[in-house]
Design a protein around this motif. Structure first.
Motif, PDB file in Angstrom:
ATOM      1  N   UNK A  19       0.743  -1.106  -0.041  1.00 42.90           N
ATOM      2  CA  UNK A  19       0.024   0.023   0.015  1.00 42.90           C
ATOM      3  C   UNK A  19       0.845   1.177  -0.036  1.00 42.90           C
ATOM      4  N   UNK A  20       0.303   2.561  -0.146  1.00 41.01           N
ATOM      5  CA  UNK A  20       1.035   3.817  -0.152  1.00 41.01           C
ATOM      6  C   UNK A  20      -0.055   4.544   0.712  1.00 41.01           C
TER       7      UNK A  20
ATOM      8  N   UNK B 175      -3.728   2.958  -1.887  1.00 44.95           N
ATOM      9  CA  UNK B 175      -3.281   4.174  -2.084  1.00 44.95           C
ATOM     10  C   UNK B 175      -3.864   5.426  -1.740  1.00 44.95           C
ATOM     11  N   UNK B 176      -3.719   5.947  -0.387  1.00 47.42           N
ATOM     12  CA  UNK B 176      -4.474   7.037   0.200  1.00 47.42           C
ATOM     13  C   UNK B 176      -3.516   8.179   0.912  1.00 47.42           C
ATOM     14  N   UNK B 177      -4.236   9.201   1.048  1.00 46.10           N
ATOM     15  CA  UNK B 177      -3.746  10.020   2.166  1.00 46.10           C
ATOM     16  C   UNK B 177      -3.707   9.477   3.509  1.00 46.10           C
ATOM     17  N   UNK B 178      -2.875   9.961   4.447  1.00 45.38           N
ATOM     18  CA  UNK B 178      -2.931   9.744   5.784  1.00 45.38           C
ATOM     19  C   UNK B 178      -4.448   9.871   6.597  1.00 45.38           C
ATOM     20  N   UNK B 179      -4.911  10.909   6.239  1.00 44.02           N
ATOM     21  CA  UNK B 179      -6.249  11.104   6.622  1.00 44.02           C
ATOM     22  C   UNK B 179      -7.355  10.143   6.057  1.00 44.02           C
ATOM     23  N   UNK B 180      -7.092   9.769   5.144  1.00 46.77           N
ATOM     24  CA  UNK B 180      -8.114   8.886   4.502  1.00 46.77           C
ATOM     25  C   UNK B 180      -7.905   7.541   4.881  1.00 46.77           C
ATOM     26  N   UNK B 181      -6.543   7.151   5.116  1.00 42.15           N
ATOM     27  CA  UNK B 181      -6.350   5.792   5.797  1.00 42.15           C
ATOM     28  C   UNK B 181      -6.887   5.647   7.308  1.00 42.15           C
ATOM     29  N   UNK B 182      -6.941   6.805   7.806  1.00 42.74           N
ATOM     30  CA  UNK B 182      -7.497   7.032   9.287  1.00 42.74           C
ATOM     31  C   UNK B 182      -9.103   6.783   9.159  1.00 42.74           C
ATOM     32  N   UNK B 183      -9.810   7.218   8.182  1.00 39.57           N
ATOM     33  CA  UNK B 183     -11.056   6.953   7.980  1.00 39.57           C
ATOM     34  C   UNK B 183     -11.184   5.494   7.579  1.00 39.57           C
ATOM     35  N   UNK B 184     -10.653   5.079   6.953  1.00 38.13           N
ATOM     36  CA  UNK B 184     -10.719   3.531   6.425  1.00 38.13           C
ATOM     37  C   UNK B 184     -10.482   2.554   7.687  1.00 38.13           C
TER      38      UNK B 184
ATOM     39  N   UNK C 295       8.938   7.266   7.119  1.00 35.86           N
ATOM     40  CA  UNK C 295       8.552   6.049   8.155  1.00 35.86           C
ATOM     41  C   UNK C 295       7.565   6.901   9.323  1.00 35.86           C
ATOM     42  N   UNK C 296       7.321   8.174   9.354  1.00 35.15           N
ATOM     43  CA  UNK C 296       6.792   8.805  10.343  1.00 35.15           C
ATOM     44  C   UNK C 296       5.033   8.376   9.926  1.00 35.15           C
ATOM     45  N   UNK C 297       4.789   8.050   8.619  1.00 36.16           N
ATOM     46  CA  UNK C 297       3.420   7.711   8.354  1.00 36.16           C
ATOM     47  C   UNK C 297       2.829   6.195   9.140  1.00 36.16           C
ATOM     48  N   UNK C 298       4.098   5.374   9.293  1.00 30.20           N
ATOM     49  CA  UNK C 298       3.692   4.088   9.823  1.00 30.20           C
ATOM     50  C   UNK C 298       3.531   4.244  11.317  1.00 30.20           C
ATOM     51  N   UNK C 299       4.273   5.184  11.756  1.00 30.76           N
ATOM     52  CA  UNK C 299       3.801   5.445  13.181  1.00 30.76           C
ATOM     53  C   UNK C 299       2.667   6.079  13.466  1.00 30.76           C
ATOM     54  N   UNK C 300       2.344   7.119  12.466  1.00 33.88           N
ATOM     55  CA  UNK C 300       0.988   7.359  13.064  1.00 33.88           C
ATOM     56  C   UNK C 300      -0.162   6.372  12.658  1.00 33.88           C
ATOM     57  N   UNK C 301       0.164   5.768  11.604  1.00 29.43           N
ATOM     58  CA  UNK C 301      -1.218   4.770  11.600  1.00 29.43           C
ATOM     59  C   UNK C 301      -1.166   3.571  12.489  1.00 29.43           C
ATOM     60  N   UNK C 302      -0.022   3.168  13.020  1.00 24.94           N
ATOM     61  CA  UNK C 302      -0.070   2.370  14.315  1.00 24.94           C
ATOM     62  C   UNK C 302      -0.660   2.900  15.487  1.00 24.94           C
TER      63      UNK C 302
END
Length: 479
Positions: free
Chosen positions: A227-228, A273-282, A311-318
């Motif tokens: 994913x992205x 393939x989404x923005x951080x905010x979009x992944x948060x909603x998912x 890698x900051x995106x990974x930390x935010x998603x976790x």
């Protein structure tokens, strides 16, 4: 595998079997013509099936041409080297290398127990074996210049696994090697794609690997799951370039031999393939409603690992996953209930049940039989305990340290997991050797009594672990 271990492999597994021979009373010019036609530097001289000597191009040069002899008047026996230095098929490679060094020669014959010629092995063959190492393949990947080179190297990774499986390498080390080499292949492919077609690509994104790839537990049948995630304020032009990049990258990944995900879990698809905010909603949607599809998607995504990018995106998603688990405690319980659906195929009196119809009659799907239940069950417990990194083994030991699982249970589960993965790899290698695509099935007829007993014990351990999961998460409430 340490390079020196190569020398403790049997000669029979690596010698050349198609040996060109001639008789001792054959005319020398006929033997020389055979060498020219076959483009080889030597022929083995045999009396019947017994090798008695060898004729090399060096013999022709030093014993005939340099002395001004007439080759038309000579037979092979008059200039061949005799006796032929040989090793037995069961001898280790170091014995072959020792004899070459001791006799100052470049090749030795290989014979069976009756003395019949069965092959030949050269010092070049052994040197090539030494280059068949993870370190060499790694260096070749780092220096690859195009997709075609990476395609060849992907095949070399498979060949390396086939080679290493027969050398006594521990299963966990072999799986780690596969995962690491596959990582390097993908990282190099990303670098080449960016350099050659997308030098202007934004750096404000991360390419994530998921599932078994995220855990570093790939085997030879693993397809791609990726994913992205990108920055919320990324300009539309950058998003469009990122879309094009992901499509070309995944198509290239497929072309080098990594199968596409049957479920479409690939960065080239917009849903992954989404923005951080979009992944948060998912994530909010998945974990707010524990449907079978959401459980599957969530379980795949929870193993996310950054392979390239920020890698900051990974930390935010976790962090988002952790917050959701606190709000939706029923999600893990339903996930555990889903794990219990994959019951080990054990019948009455511990009989192992195999496929009775279809393409895999008499075979066992090792992944469905036990590997899935262990990896997913451990993952559920790890998520509940706030453990978001590592593979299955690392999570087991982290759960032991956290007093969630006992030492003996972890030891038994780890041994069962390793054995099941070793069987899976064995079946995949067997398929590759037969010219077929690797699969997750293994025929019980390939196992001896000891191995069948170990398989039965491993499946019983999986069944006991599922019962522990059921008690821990009270899954009977969801039936």
């Amino acid at each position: 595998m340490p390079a020196e271990n190569v020398f403790f492999l049997p000669v029979k597994d690596f010698c050349q079997r198609n040996v060109v021979t001639c008789s001792p009373d054959q005319r020398l010019v006929e033997a020389a013509e055979i060498m020219r036609e076959k483009n080889i530097s030597s022929v083995v001289v045999c009396d019947g099936s017994a090798p008695i000597g060898i004729l090399t191009d060096r013999d022709l040069r030093n014993k005939v041409i340099a002395r001004g002899l007439d080759p038309q008047s000579l037979i092979v026996h008059s200039i061949m080297n005799a006796p032929l230095i040989v090793v037995r098929e069961e001898d280790f490679l170091f014995e072959a290398l020792y004899r070459m060094t001791h006799h100052n020669i470049h090749r030795v014959g290989v014979v069976d127990r009756t003395g019949k010629l069965t092959g030949i092995i050269t010092n070049s063959d052994i040197l090539r074996l030494q280059s068949r190492s993870p370190q060499q393949v790694m260096r070749d990947i780092e220096h690859a210049q195009d997709v075609d080179e990476l395609k060849k190297l992907h095949r070399q990774v498979q060949e390396l696994v086939v080679h290493l499986l027969g050398t006594g390498v521990a299963t966990r080390d072999l799986v780690r090697t596969i995962a690491h080499l596959n990582d390097r292949l993908l990282i190099r492919l990303i670098a080449l794609t960016r350099e050659q077609s997308f030098p202007d690509l934004t750096d404000r994104f991360a390419f994530l690997v998921l599932g078994s790839e995220g855990r570093g537990e790939q085997t030879l049948t693993t397809d791609q799951d990726n994913a992205i995630v990108y920055a919320d304020d990324l300009p539309p032009a950058d998003i469009a370039r990122l879309e094009k990049f992901s499509q070309i990258l995944i198509d290239n990944l497929i072309s080098i031999g990594v199968p596409p995900c049957p479920g479409g879990i690939m960065a080239k698809n917009e849903a992954w393939r989404r923005s951080l905010q979009s992944w948060t909603k998912v994530l909010d949607r998945w974990m707010g409603s524990a449907t079978p599809e959401n459980i599957l998607n969530g379980s795949m995504f929870f193993d996310l690992r950054t392979l390239h990018g920020d890698e900051s995106f990974e930390r935010a998603l976790k962090e988002q996953v952790a917050e959701n688990l606190q709000r939706n405690d029923g999600f893990l319980a339903r996930t555990a209930a889903n794990v219990q659906r994959f019951k080990p195929p054990l019948g009455l009196f511990g009989r192992i049940k195999v496929e009775t119809e279809g393409d895999y009659i008499g075979m066992l799907d090792v992944k469905k039989a036990g590997i899935f239940a262990i990896t997913e069950g451990i993952k559920v417990l790890a998520l509940e305990a706030g453990i978001f990194t590592g593979g299955t083994r690392e999570r087991m030991h982290a759960l032991q340290d956290a007093k969630v699982l006992g030492r003996k249970l972890v030891a038994d589960l780890e041994a069962s997991f390793d054995f099941l993965v070793s069987l899976r790899l064995r079946g995949q290698v067997s398929a590759l050797k037969a010219g077929r695509d690797p699969i997750n099935y293994i025929a019980l007829t390939q196992l001896n009594r000891m191995e069948t007993g170990r398989l039965r014990l491993a499946l019983q351990e999986v069944k006991a672990f599922q019962e522990i999961l059921g008690t821990h998460f009270q899954t009977t409430l969801f039936r």
